[in-house]
Scaffold this motif. Structure first.
Motif, PDB file in Angstrom:
ATOM      1  N   LEU A 294      13.901  10.044  -1.652  1.00  0.00           N
ATOM      2  CA  LEU A 294      14.019   8.592  -1.547  1.00  0.00           C
ATOM      3  C   LEU A 294      12.951   8.032  -0.608  1.00  0.00           C
ATOM      4  O   LEU A 294      12.323   7.003  -0.900  1.00  0.00           O
ATOM      5  CB  LEU A 294      15.413   8.221  -1.036  1.00  0.00           C
ATOM      6  CG  LEU A 294      15.697   6.727  -0.831  1.00  0.00           C
ATOM      7  CD1 LEU A 294      15.550   5.970  -2.146  1.00  0.00           C
ATOM      8  CD2 LEU A 294      17.098   6.524  -0.251  1.00  0.00           C
ATOM      9  N   CYS A 295      12.726   8.719   0.511  1.00  0.00           N
ATOM     10  CA  CYS A 295      11.696   8.280   1.454  1.00  0.00           C
ATOM     11  C   CYS A 295      10.317   8.292   0.805  1.00  0.00           C
ATOM     12  O   CYS A 295       9.517   7.356   0.980  1.00  0.00           O
ATOM     13  CB  CYS A 295      11.687   9.175   2.688  1.00  0.00           C
ATOM     14  SG  CYS A 295      13.121   8.956   3.767  1.00  0.00           S
ATOM     15  N   ALA A 296      10.027   9.344   0.044  1.00  0.00           N
ATOM     16  CA  ALA A 296       8.728   9.436  -0.630  1.00  0.00           C
ATOM     17  C   ALA A 296       8.564   8.297  -1.635  1.00  0.00           C
ATOM     18  O   ALA A 296       7.477   7.698  -1.742  1.00  0.00           O
ATOM     19  CB  ALA A 296       8.599  10.786  -1.326  1.00  0.00           C
ATOM     20  N   ALA A 297       9.641   7.979  -2.367  1.00  0.00           N
ATOM     21  CA  ALA A 297       9.571   6.890  -3.340  1.00  0.00           C
ATOM     22  C   ALA A 297       9.342   5.549  -2.636  1.00  0.00           C
ATOM     23  O   ALA A 297       8.541   4.721  -3.098  1.00  0.00           O
ATOM     24  CB  ALA A 297      10.853   6.843  -4.168  1.00  0.00           C
ATOM     25  N   LEU A 298      10.044   5.349  -1.527  1.00  0.00           N
ATOM     26  CA  LEU A 298       9.887   4.093  -0.788  1.00  0.00           C
ATOM     27  C   LEU A 298       8.491   3.974  -0.191  1.00  0.00           C
ATOM     28  O   LEU A 298       7.882   2.890  -0.206  1.00  0.00           O
ATOM     29  CB  LEU A 298      10.939   4.004   0.313  1.00  0.00           C
ATOM     30  CG  LEU A 298      12.386   3.815  -0.151  1.00  0.00           C
ATOM     31  CD1 LEU A 298      13.339   3.886   1.041  1.00  0.00           C
ATOM     32  CD2 LEU A 298      12.548   2.487  -0.886  1.00  0.00           C
ATOM     33  N   ILE A 299       7.968   5.087   0.344  1.00  0.00           N
ATOM     34  CA  ILE A 299       6.619   5.065   0.904  1.00  0.00           C
ATOM     35  C   ILE A 299       5.593   4.779  -0.186  1.00  0.00           C
ATOM     36  O   ILE A 299       4.656   3.987  -0.006  1.00  0.00           O
ATOM     37  CB  ILE A 299       6.307   6.403   1.602  1.00  0.00           C
ATOM     38  CG1 ILE A 299       7.161   6.552   2.862  1.00  0.00           C
ATOM     39  CG2 ILE A 299       4.825   6.497   1.953  1.00  0.00           C
ATOM     40  CD1 ILE A 299       7.057   7.912   3.517  1.00  0.00           C
ATOM     41  N   LEU A 303       3.137   1.588  -0.188  1.00  0.00           N
ATOM     42  CA  LEU A 303       1.680   1.703  -0.202  1.00  0.00           C
ATOM     43  C   LEU A 303       1.078   0.992  -1.406  1.00  0.00           C
ATOM     44  O   LEU A 303       0.001   0.379  -1.306  1.00  0.00           O
ATOM     45  CB  LEU A 303       1.276   3.177  -0.191  1.00  0.00           C
ATOM     46  CG  LEU A 303       1.587   3.939   1.103  1.00  0.00           C
ATOM     47  CD1 LEU A 303       1.209   5.402   0.967  1.00  0.00           C
ATOM     48  CD2 LEU A 303       0.857   3.314   2.292  1.00  0.00           C
ATOM     49  N   THR A 304       1.764   1.048  -2.553  1.00  0.00           N
ATOM     50  CA  THR A 304       1.280   0.344  -3.741  1.00  0.00           C
ATOM     51  C   THR A 304       1.294  -1.160  -3.508  1.00  0.00           C
ATOM     52  O   THR A 304       0.312  -1.865  -3.791  1.00  0.00           O
ATOM     53  CB  THR A 304       2.141   0.693  -4.957  1.00  0.00           C
ATOM     54  OG1 THR A 304       2.096   2.100  -5.187  1.00  0.00           O
ATOM     55  CG2 THR A 304       1.649  -0.034  -6.199  1.00  0.00           C
ATOM     56  N   THR A 305       2.414  -1.646  -2.971  1.00  0.00           N
ATOM     57  CA  THR A 305       2.518  -3.072  -2.669  1.00  0.00           C
ATOM     58  C   THR A 305       1.481  -3.490  -1.634  1.00  0.00           C
ATOM     59  O   THR A 305       0.854  -4.548  -1.747  1.00  0.00           O
ATOM     60  CB  THR A 305       3.925  -3.402  -2.146  1.00  0.00           C
ATOM     61  OG1 THR A 305       4.899  -3.007  -3.125  1.00  0.00           O
ATOM     62  CG2 THR A 305       4.077  -4.884  -1.855  1.00  0.00           C
ATOM     63  N   ALA A 306       1.299  -2.642  -0.628  1.00  0.00           N
ATOM     64  CA  ALA A 306       0.344  -2.949   0.434  1.00  0.00           C
ATOM     65  C   ALA A 306      -1.075  -3.072  -0.114  1.00  0.00           C
ATOM     66  O   ALA A 306      -1.851  -3.927   0.330  1.00  0.00           O
ATOM     67  CB  ALA A 306       0.392  -1.879   1.517  1.00  0.00           C
TER      68      ALA A 306
END
Length: 606
Positions: A294-299, A303-306
């Protein structure tokens, strides 16, 4: 605890039993609480009048923000209540080493976490990273004990502890890496020489063996920066990394007296070993890895949004305000500038400081443009301006000279510079000669300030560290995490969005980094003369600068002496940036500039 020793071998193949990991974690964590409470009980004088944690003084920082919370804290701060809580903490920490039933373990962990939270304000001065880690460990141990019938809950808690441990070491290492003090090995002798953490014998040992000291410092950097390697090769290298980290904390405990750090951070090691090893233990029970996934998906999503936000921000910065013009400088750089106002008098050209843009001048340009033709621009590499030549101060001055000649079109010029821009303006004025009829320096940099001002030299080291990290961070899209600086909020409303975009864009930081690398070297080795300026000069010093660094007054006086006639002013109540970004401070500066230019025109008339 003894059952875990076999899992410290680098060749481990099966995962550690989660029950054993949880027990080891909460027990090691309890030692930090036990030691800290015993210390507080033994040093009651620290809470008496004159001590660092006297509540009559400390509470003033809370009562203005939250009167209701302060009433609760007043109860905790009573001598008998504080003592009772620490006695309870000692009992709870010791109890966790006994074969207790589940309910008792939940209670013991809960007492340690809850009491630490309640006592935080009471012991505000003296808390450190060890307290934060121990609170995290005991809080998650409480949750894991409550949900121990569900393996996914326990594994999520252990994963959280492990990830936080890896993050703590890694961030610490990468934060040290830009520091010349650490890279050259001077950090260790510097620390051991301090009064708080010093150890004379160790300091002398470091001084006698500089090569070994540098190697040791590099070893610390390698261990911390490379801490994520605990997850490599299914955890085979984790024992080596953790052993190195544990030895580091043990040395700190002996040399610096940071004993609690050893126990607080080693309490995370069982969780790190568990998370980095194989998923299945000897009985075939599998570790639940939902949390890291879940953490990897959120990161990944962040990063994509950023990056999307970064691209939009970059487009805004490059587009500028829509009325910019461009100049192809003789250096090859392409400068973006704005020409506002249509006065008949001299053309006023404003030069920015380091890590600053044209929008910093907005309050001042708005006022000056009512009477004078006013020009602002971005140095090469900032905002819409493009850098095609390597940065040197000669190139920067040449660009300013080219711009002044182009916008003046035969009219006289007044150069105004802030910070680094003041020094560049002086040099450009020297080159332009009679074209320049006046020079204004607004809290200007002096090329000898790093050699003669200890405060400026110290600030230079901090700036070097920041500029080594910021460009890459902004390119990675992390600008979205930067809080708006105060100076943005005080600029005119119509430029705040663009100014914030510039602040979060890599161009601002990349431009500053390439300039600072050169400027710092020149300033540290400057032993020459200031350029003579053939025109009158206005020299303005920020009141905060004068109060905190008296050397700057001497330096500004020297800059004023480089002109045939000079005005000196100090604006009280404002710092280096507020002289431009604050409406009142900028208004005062603009008024001084107006009167200065009026005086220049009067000289011409006479």
């Amino acid at each position: 605890m003894r059952g875990l020793s076999k899992y410290l071998r680098p060749g481990l193949r099966a995962a550690m039993p989660r029950a054993a990991v949880l027990t080891a974690t909460e027990r090691l964590g309890s030692i930090t609480h036990l030691v800290s409470s015993l210390e507080y009980l033994a040093r009651a004088k620290d809470r008496d009048w004159g001590g660092p944690n006297n509540w009559d003084v400390t509470r003033t920082g809370f009562v203005t923000r939250s009167p209701r919370l302060t009433k609760v804290l007043d109860l905790v701060a009573r001598r008998d209540v504080t003592r009772a809580l620490h006695v309870a903490r000692v009992a709870a920490a010791a109890a966790l080493w006994l074969p207790l039933p589940k309910g008792a373990k939940v209670a013991a962990n809960g007492v340690l976490a809850g009491s630490q939270l309640a006592l935080y304000a009471r012991h505000l001065y003296g808390t450190d990273g060890a307290d934060q880690v121990s609170f995290l460990v005991q809080s998650l141990a409480t949750v894991a004990r409550i949900g121990d019938r569900r393996p996914a809950v326990v594994d999520s808690c252990l994963w959280f502890i492990a990830l936080q441990s890896v993050l703590s070491y890694t961030v610490s290492g990468w934060a040290k890496l830009p520091s010349q003090t650490w890279r050259t090995g001077r950090a260790l002798p510097g620390i051991t020489r301090t009064l708080t953490y010093g150890e004379p014998n160790v300091w002398r040992l470091f001084e006698r063996h500089p090569k070994a000291t540098r190697l040791l410092a590099h070893g610390v950097l390698a261990m911390e920066c490379g801490f994520p390697l605990v997850f490599a090769a299914r955890g085979r290298v984790a024992p080596l990394v953790l052993g190195s980290a544990g030895a580091f904390h043990l040395a700190n405990a002996w040399v610096m007296g940071l004993g609690r750090f050893f126990w607080s951070f080693t309490s995370t090691y069982p969780a790190v070993l568990y998370a980095s090893g194989p998923r299945a233990d000897a009985r075939g029970q599998r570790r639940d890895d939902t949390l890291p996934a879940l953490c990897a998906a959120l990161i990944g999503a962040f990063l994509t949004t950023a990056q999307v936000v970064r691209a939009r921000r970059a487009a805004m910065v490059v587009a500028g305000r829509g009325d910019e013009r461009t100049l192809d400088a003789s250096s090859g750089n392409v400068l973006s500038y704005r020409r506002i106002g249509d006065g008949d008098g001299p053309v006023v050209v404003l030069e920015n400081g380091l890590c600053a843009t044209a929008e910093h001048w907005e309050w001042i340009t708005t006022r000056l443009a009512e009477r004078f033709t006013t020009v602002t621009y971005h140095r090469a590499g900032y905002g819409p301006s493009r850098a095609k030549a390597d940065f040197t101060t000669d190139t920067a001055v040449a660009d300013l000279v080219d711009l002044a000649k182009a916008v003046a079109d035969g009219r006289p010029v007044v150069l105004i510079g802030h910070s680094l821009g003041g020094y560049l303006a002086m040099r450009a004025a020297h080159t332009l000669g009679a074209t320049v009829i006046g020079v204004g320096l607004v809290d200007s940099s002096h090329p000898a300030e790093l050699r003669r001002s200890a405060r400026q030299a110290q600030g230079a080291d901090g700036l070097t560290n920041a500029l080594s990290l910021m460009p890459a961070s902004m390119k990675a899209g992390l600008g979205i995490l930067l809080q708006p600086p105060k100076w943005v909020d005080t600029l005119p409303a119509h430029v705040r969005e663009l100014s914030l975009a510039q602040y979060r864009d890599h161009r601002l930081w990349s431009g500053a980094a390439r300039e600072w690398k050169v400027i710092k070297g020149e300033f540290e080795n400057f032993d020459g003369e200031l350029p003579e300026v053939g025109a009158p000069m206005l020299v303005i010093t920020a009141g905060h600068t004068a109060a905190t660094d008296p050397v700057q007054i001497e330096l500004h006086d020297e800059m004023a002496a480089a002109a045939p006639r000079a005005e000196r002013h100090t604006i009280e109540g404002f710092d280096h940036d507020q002289m431009l970004s604050d409406e009142t401070g900028a208004g005062t500066v603009a008024g001084l500039i107006e009167r200065f230019i009026d005086g220049l025109e009067g000289d011409d008339a006479s």
